[in-house]
Design a protein around this motif. Structure first.
Motif, PDB file in Angstrom:
ATOM      1  N   ASP A   1     -23.560  60.781  58.513  1.00  0.00           N
ATOM      2  CA  ASP A   1     -22.330  59.993  58.117  1.00  0.00           C
ATOM      3  C   ASP A   1     -22.774  58.596  57.813  1.00  0.00           C
ATOM      4  OD1 ASP A   1     -20.907  62.314  58.929  1.00  0.00           O
ATOM      5  OD2 ASP A   1     -20.544  61.501  60.721  1.00  0.00           O
TER       6      ASP A   1
ATOM      7  N   ILE B   1     -23.284  57.537  54.055  1.00  0.00           N
ATOM      8  CA  ILE B   1     -22.270  57.668  53.076  1.00  0.00           C
ATOM      9  C   ILE B   1     -22.083  56.335  52.213  1.00  0.00           C
ATOM     10  CG2 ILE B   1     -19.972  58.331  52.576  1.00  0.00           C
ATOM     11  CD1 ILE B   1     -20.168  60.186  54.936  1.00  0.00           C
ATOM     12  N   THR B   2     -21.842  55.388  52.688  1.00  0.00           N
ATOM     13  CA  THR B   2     -21.522  54.288  52.197  1.00  0.00           C
ATOM     14  C   THR B   2     -22.740  53.971  51.139  1.00  0.00           C
ATOM     15  OG1 THR B   2     -20.109  53.405  53.887  1.00  0.00           O
ATOM     16  CG2 THR B   2     -20.781  51.664  52.328  1.00  0.00           C
TER      17      THR B   2
ATOM     18  N   GLN C   1     -22.837  56.171  48.463  1.00  0.00           N
ATOM     19  CA  GLN C   1     -21.760  55.966  47.239  1.00  0.00           C
ATOM     20  C   GLN C   1     -21.895  54.963  46.260  1.00  0.00           C
ATOM     21  OE1 GLN C   1     -18.518  58.070  47.087  1.00  0.00           O
ATOM     22  NE2 GLN C   1     -19.044  57.012  44.971  1.00  0.00           N
TER      23      GLN C   1
ATOM     24  N   GLN D   1     -24.127  65.364  54.013  1.00  0.00           N
ATOM     25  CA  GLN D   1     -22.686  65.000  53.777  1.00  0.00           C
ATOM     26  C   GLN D   1     -22.630  64.471  52.254  1.00  0.00           C
ATOM     27  OE1 GLN D   1     -20.576  63.763  56.398  1.00  0.00           O
ATOM     28  NE2 GLN D   1     -22.107  65.037  57.554  1.00  0.00           N
TER      29      GLN D   1
ATOM     30  N   ASN E   1     -20.593  66.079  49.934  1.00  0.00           N
ATOM     31  CA  ASN E   1     -19.372  66.256  49.504  1.00  0.00           C
ATOM     32  C   ASN E   1     -18.450  65.216  49.839  1.00  0.00           C
ATOM     33  OD1 ASN E   1     -19.902  68.934  48.386  1.00  0.00           O
ATOM     34  ND2 ASN E   1     -19.428  69.688  50.326  1.00  0.00           N
ATOM     35  N   GLU E   2     -19.025  64.078  50.650  1.00  0.00           N
ATOM     36  CA  GLU E   2     -18.252  62.801  50.901  1.00  0.00           C
ATOM     37  C   GLU E   2     -18.356  62.047  49.691  1.00  0.00           C
ATOM     38  OE1 GLU E   2     -16.127  62.733  53.409  1.00  0.00           O
ATOM     39  OE2 GLU E   2     -16.699  64.743  53.954  1.00  0.00           O
TER      40      GLU E   2
ATOM     41  N   ASN F   1     -18.162  60.658  45.905  1.00  0.00           N
ATOM     42  CA  ASN F   1     -17.220  60.694  44.760  1.00  0.00           C
ATOM     43  C   ASN F   1     -17.784  60.272  43.584  1.00  0.00           C
ATOM     44  OD1 ASN F   1     -14.961  61.823  46.266  1.00  0.00           O
ATOM     45  ND2 ASN F   1     -14.531  60.032  47.079  1.00  0.00           N
TER      46      ASN F   1
ATOM     47  N   HIS G   1     -22.820  67.901  43.311  1.00  0.00           N
ATOM     48  CA  HIS G   1     -23.001  68.341  44.777  1.00  0.00           C
ATOM     49  C   HIS G   1     -24.117  69.498  44.609  1.00  0.00           C
ATOM     50  CE1 HIS G   1     -19.178  66.255  45.226  1.00  0.00           C
ATOM     51  NE2 HIS G   1     -20.267  65.465  45.801  1.00  0.00           N
TER      52      HIS G   1
END
Length: 314
Positions: free
Chosen positions: A256, A259-260, A263, A284, A286-287, A289, A294
């Motif tokens: 988790d 993620i940032t 991205q 993770q 799919n988190e 965008n 994916h």
């Protein structure tokens, strides 16, 4: 074939011990290279791993050597024929259950996974290596990773979370897997005319076993891979793409908290190099965008998808 140094590393013994066991007990019979160097095959590594495990269990070196040779010959101490797994152990574990070979399309075998966990529990590097040798001898690299290794590593993590394994045990088997994958990566031969694929993790992320397994499979498939590993900042991703003229990148997003950062990398590359195909793996993925693909949780599927998008030349 392995050099004496590599054979010693794989089995958890010193080069001096390996030479002594070879000379005194005849447990291995290495070939010689054109330059006269010793070269050890998988059966030699297997024999050394068995003997080392027995010695660690309290057998004398002489007794362990005799037992190793019996196991490799398929006979017990009374001369009766028995069935041993490819790691040299009886095909029944300590509880009497069968150790089945890996079958095409099958998920991991619980007995082998349990043997791997027990090696972590005992801090037994040689046994962990023997289990890995046995599994990878029974199928293609991609098949063994997808159907056995990744589920087994998940089990190791669960047993650590539940308190059965110490941090030291989890680290020991993870390092054994990392050594195995690193050796496979070096042994694989990517094509110089294949698309260049940059492979790594976002800053702060260090869970790289799944990504390293993908890198091996990508190289085997013909990609010119550049494995940049863990903890790579966004700006360095851009510099690496430009330095190697990469056609694509593959990045794992395992946690988790990754993620940032992941991205940010996707956004940065999408803005500066929109022609680059961005593939994502990890739990993770799919988190994330934006302009990315994916790739799912199978290295076979992931390599196939990147091959389709980047069109490796025939």
């Amino acid at each position: 074939m392995y050099t004496i140094k590599r054979a010693a590393e794989l089995t958890g013994i010193s080069v001096a011990t390996l030479r002594a066991w070879e000379r005194r007990y005849g447990v291995v019979s290495p070939q010689r290279s054109d330059g006269g160097y010793r070269l050890y095959g998988p059966e030699d590594v297997r024999a050394l791993a068995i003997m080392n495990s027995l010695v660690n269990e309290g057998w004398s070196a002489r007794e362990a050597a005799a037992e190793t040779l019996r196991r490799l010959s398929g006979r017990d101490s009374g001369g009766r024929e028995v069935s041993f797994g490819r790691d040299g152990r009886d095909s029944r574990d300590g509880r009497g259950s069968r150790v089945a070979p890996l079958r095409p399309g099958a998920r991991y075998q619980s007995e082998d996974a349990e043997a791997f966990v027990r090696a972590a529990e005992r801090l037994d590097s040689a046994s962990a290596t023997a289990v890995l040798d046995a599994r990878f001898a029974l199928g293609t690299f991609e098949h063994v990773v997808d159907d056995w290794l990744m589920p087994t590593l998940k089990l190791v993590g669960e047993e650590w979370a539940h308190g059965r394994l110490t941090v030291a045990g989890e680290h020991l088997v993870s390092y054994a897997v990392q050594r195995r994958l690193a050796a496979a990566y070096e042994a694989a031969s990517g094509r110089v005319d294949g698309p260049t694929l940059l492979i790594g993790l976002p800053p702060g992320s260090r869970h790289e076993l799944g990504l390293l397994a993908f890198a091996v499979a990508a190289r085997r498939a013909g990609f010119a891979t550049v494995y940049v590993g863990a903890d790579l900042p966004a700006d360095d991703w851009v510099r690496a793409i430009e330095a190697r003229r990469a056609a694509g990148i593959v990045m794992a997003v395992p946690r988790d908290i990754d993620i940032t950062a992941a991205q940010d990398i996707v956004d940065t590359i999408g803005r500066t190099h929109p022609e680059v195909v961005i593939g994502l793996g990890g739990s993770q993925q799919n988190e994330i965008n934006g302009p990315c693909v994916h790739l799912g949780h199978s290295i076979t599927v992931a390599v196939g998808e990147m091959t389709r998008r980047l069109r490796i030349p025939a």
